[in-house]
Design an enzyme around this catalytic site. Structure first.
Site, PDB file in Angstrom:
ATOM      1  N   HIS A  81     -13.631  -1.443   6.924  1.00 31.62           N
ATOM      2  CA  HIS A  81     -12.248  -2.350   7.505  1.00 31.62           C
ATOM      3  C   HIS A  81     -12.858  -2.885   8.873  1.00 31.62           C
ATOM      4  O   HIS A  81     -13.464  -2.461   9.508  1.00 31.62           O
ATOM      5  CB  HIS A  81     -11.180  -1.115   7.561  1.00 31.62           C
ATOM      6  N   SER A  98     -10.925  -0.805   0.824  1.00 37.44           N
ATOM      7  CA  SER A  98      -9.550  -1.258   0.715  1.00 37.44           C
ATOM      8  C   SER A  98      -9.344  -2.636  -0.163  1.00 37.44           C
ATOM      9  O   SER A  98      -8.474  -3.024  -0.737  1.00 37.44           O
ATOM     10  CB  SER A  98      -9.023  -1.580   2.190  1.00 37.44           C
ATOM     11  N   HIS A 116      -7.166   4.535   2.290  1.00 43.42           N
ATOM     12  CA  HIS A 116      -6.632   4.655   0.942  1.00 43.42           C
ATOM     13  C   HIS A 116      -6.609   5.729  -0.018  1.00 43.42           C
ATOM     14  O   HIS A 116      -6.645   5.658  -1.223  1.00 43.42           O
ATOM     15  CB  HIS A 116      -7.262   3.459   0.286  1.00 43.42           C
ATOM     16  N   GLU A 123     -15.629   4.384   4.070  1.00 45.89           N
ATOM     17  CA  GLU A 123     -14.550   4.578   3.634  1.00 45.89           C
ATOM     18  C   GLU A 123     -14.595   5.064   2.480  1.00 45.89           C
ATOM     19  O   GLU A 123     -15.463   5.336   1.457  1.00 45.89           O
ATOM     20  CB  GLU A 123     -13.943   3.206   3.420  1.00 45.89           C
ATOM     21  N   LYS A 132       0.318   3.891   4.740  1.00 47.04           N
ATOM     22  CA  LYS A 132      -0.164   3.546   3.320  1.00 47.04           C
ATOM     23  C   LYS A 132       0.763   4.547   2.602  1.00 47.04           C
ATOM     24  O   LYS A 132       1.987   4.521   2.356  1.00 47.04           O
ATOM     25  CB  LYS A 132      -1.329   3.375   3.206  1.00 47.04           C
ATOM     26  N   ASN A 185       0.936  -1.186  -0.079  1.00 49.29           N
ATOM     27  CA  ASN A 185      -0.177  -0.049  -0.078  1.00 49.29           C
ATOM     28  C   ASN A 185       1.015   1.315   0.168  1.00 49.29           C
ATOM     29  O   ASN A 185       0.360   2.352   0.225  1.00 49.29           O
ATOM     30  CB  ASN A 185      -1.074  -0.018   1.099  1.00 49.29           C
ATOM     31  N   ASP A 215     -13.201   6.984   6.836  1.00 46.26           N
ATOM     32  CA  ASP A 215     -11.954   6.279   6.960  1.00 46.26           C
ATOM     33  C   ASP A 215     -11.113   6.457   5.410  1.00 46.26           C
ATOM     34  O   ASP A 215     -11.392   6.080   4.637  1.00 46.26           O
ATOM     35  CB  ASP A 215     -11.827   5.014   7.345  1.00 46.26           C
TER      36      ASP A 215
HETATM   37  C1  LIG Z   1      -5.003  -0.439   6.700  1.00 43.71           C
HETATM   38  C2  LIG Z   1      -6.342   0.413   7.111  1.00 43.71           C
HETATM   39  C3  LIG Z   1      -6.837   0.751   8.369  1.00 43.71           C
HETATM   40  C4  LIG Z   1      -5.740   0.464   9.694  1.00 43.71           C
HETATM   41  O1  LIG Z   1      -4.480   1.154   9.520  1.00 43.71           O
HETATM   42  P1  LIG Z   1      -3.198   0.875   9.938  1.00 43.71           P
HETATM   43  O2  LIG Z   1      -2.273   1.911  10.189  1.00 43.71           O
HETATM   44  O3  LIG Z   1      -2.549  -0.190   9.118  1.00 43.71           O
HETATM   45  O4  LIG Z   1      -3.484  -0.030  11.263  1.00 43.71           O
HETATM   46  C5  LIG Z   1      -7.690   1.239   8.620  1.00 43.71           C
HETATM   47  N1  LIG Z   1      -8.735   1.237   7.506  1.00 43.71           N
HETATM   48  C6  LIG Z   1      -8.520   0.770   6.315  1.00 43.71           C
HETATM   49  C7  LIG Z   1      -9.506   0.842   5.342  1.00 43.71           C
HETATM   50  C8  LIG Z   1      -7.359   0.356   5.955  1.00 43.71           C
HETATM   51  O5  LIG Z   1      -7.039  -0.069   4.742  1.00 43.71           O
END
Ligand SMILES: *Cc1c(COP(=O)(O)O)cnc(C)c1O
Length: 414
Positions: A135, A189, A217, A185, A248, A49, A214
């Site tokens: 997620h 993801s 991505h 989101e 990411k 990522n 969220d």
């Molecule tokens: C990876 C991810 C997270 C968690 O983030 P980390 O920093 O890896 O713990 C939260 N939400 C989504 C949509 C993700 O892809």
């Protein structure tokens, strides 16, 4: 008599294996921006990522190294206990400026940001409504809060509206509630599609609900200077809680929440994953700050441009290999950096990933519980670091691996 511990675990592991869901760790001996070395093999990776290749950018590395010497390898304690290091405040000020919010708060991971934030905002008697594909950390956080958890069909605003109407009919609780929190989101993801954010914001406002978005991505990838989907649509000011990860596209490690001063003050006082955890390592905070600063330069613009080119070229390769009708997923506004190839059966997805690995590329098979049972897929992710040669390797690997592949696969359009 309780069953012996090891025997119980052995039986459970057998069940995991029998369902085609066995997972194990594959040690990587060396990595560059797009290539991994594992077990003596060199594999071009379409699994990470690190969308902009920033985890290896010289300015990001230098900031991390300098922070180690300035602040130490670790932060020594939680920020409320032993004082809050300037390196963390610099990150939060940069984040707030980047996202145009009053304030921001860093967490050790995005996962910790979610599990700290949702239970700080809602509790028993309240309602959390999540998109079916959010997620796992947001689902875990909602459960942890003790609020009623409801799930709406993926990106289906009629279904969300139905649940919001139900929630507004609930009787009031002690806190004058119920408070209603919607969680979704910006870019999903595992499917790579984005949420109909403008309509969703209208809907939650209409019902007086709160929204947590969220942007794991989309941060660094979408919107002006990589400020994310909310910024792209000019909706930042109408979203109560903006969440993201630093691990990411920003190439570092950690998570964040951005929003009003009151939101951040509440989290400092109530978010258990913030209060009861050692502060993130200084190097991670400094690396993320450097990455955010890069976002606003020509280098950042160039990296996003290269990501767009790599994603488009990658999608063409995938669609040549799987020339089914393209795509149920609408990736409207997305740069197409996440591309699922639906396989369905768990074992078939793993077998295809194995054949691709034998042919020199690493593309992960994603299975339950990351996606629903029977919805196993390959998940390709693209990076600004991918070269034309890397994409040729992908095409060649698909050609080799697909000779023995059943034809009923479909790739989603980017
Ligand atoms: C990876 C991810 C997270 C968690 O983030 P980390 O920093 O890896 O713990 C939260 N939400 C989504 C949509 C993700 O892809």
């Amino acid at each position: 008599m309780p069953e012996p511990f090891e025997e119980t675990l052995r039986q459970r592991l057998e069940a995991v294996r029998a369902q085609g869901l066995w997972r194990s760790l594959r040690p990587v001996d060396q990595r560059s921006a797009s290539v991994l070395e594992t077990g003596g093999h060199r594999l071009v990776s379409f699994a990470g990522n690190d969308y902009l290749g920033l985890s290896l950018h010289p300015a990001v590395l230098e900031a991390a190294v300098r922070a180690v010497y300035d602040w130490g390898a670790g932060s020594a304690a939680s920020r409320l206990i032993s004082g809050s290091l300037a390196v963390h405040h610099q990150l939060e000020e940069t984040l707030a400026e980047f996202l145009g919010t009053e304030a921001a708060l860093g967490f050790s991971t995005g996962h910790a940001a979610a599990t700290g934030t949702i239970p700080a905002l809602v509790g028993p008697g309240d309602v959390v409504i999540v998109d079916r594909l959010v997620h796992a950390c947001c689902v875990d956080a909602a459960r942890l809060s003790g609020a009623k958890l409801r799930v709406f069909r993926h990106n289906d605003l009629d279904d969300l509206d139905r649940i919001l109407r139900w929630a507004s009919g609930l009787s009031r609780n002690d806190s004058g509630g119920p408070r209603v929190l919607v969680v979704t989101e910006s870019v999903f993801s595992m499917d790579g599609d984005s949420t109909p954010l403008a309509e969703l914001v209208e809907l939650k406002d209409h019902h007086g609900a709160w929204l947590m978005l969220d942007e794991a991505h989309s941060t660094g990838v979408m919107g002006p200077e990589g400020r994310g989907l909310a910024a792209q649509l000019g909706l930042g000011g109408r979203i109560e809680i903006r969440m993201g990860t630093l691990g990411k596209a920003l190439g570092a490690s950690g998570g964040f929440i951005a929003g009003s001063r009151a939101l951040i003050d509440l989290l400092v006082n109530r978010a258990r994953s913030f209060i009861f955890s050692t502060a993130p390592v200084p190097a991670a905070a400094a690396a993320a700050t450097a990455a955010l600063e890069l976002m606003m330069t020509q280098d950042g613009e160039l990296a996003r441009h290269q990501l767009r080119l790599a994603s488009a070229a990658g999608a063409r390769v995938v669609h040549r290999a799987f020339p089914e009708p393209l795509g149920s997923a609408s990736s409207e506004g997305s740069v197409g950096h996440i591309l699922p190839v639906r396989v369905g059966d768990e074992a078939a997805a793993v077998a295809l990933a194995d054949r691709l690995r034998a042919a020199g590329v690493w593309v992960p098979a994603i299975r339950y519980p990351s996606v629903a049972r029977g919805a196993a897929r390959l998940r390709l992710t693209f990076s600004a670091a991918h070269t034309a040669v890397d994409l040729d390797c992908l095409e060649e690997a698909f050609n080799q691996a697909c000779i023995q592949t059943p034809p009923n696969l479909s790739a989603d359009a980017a």
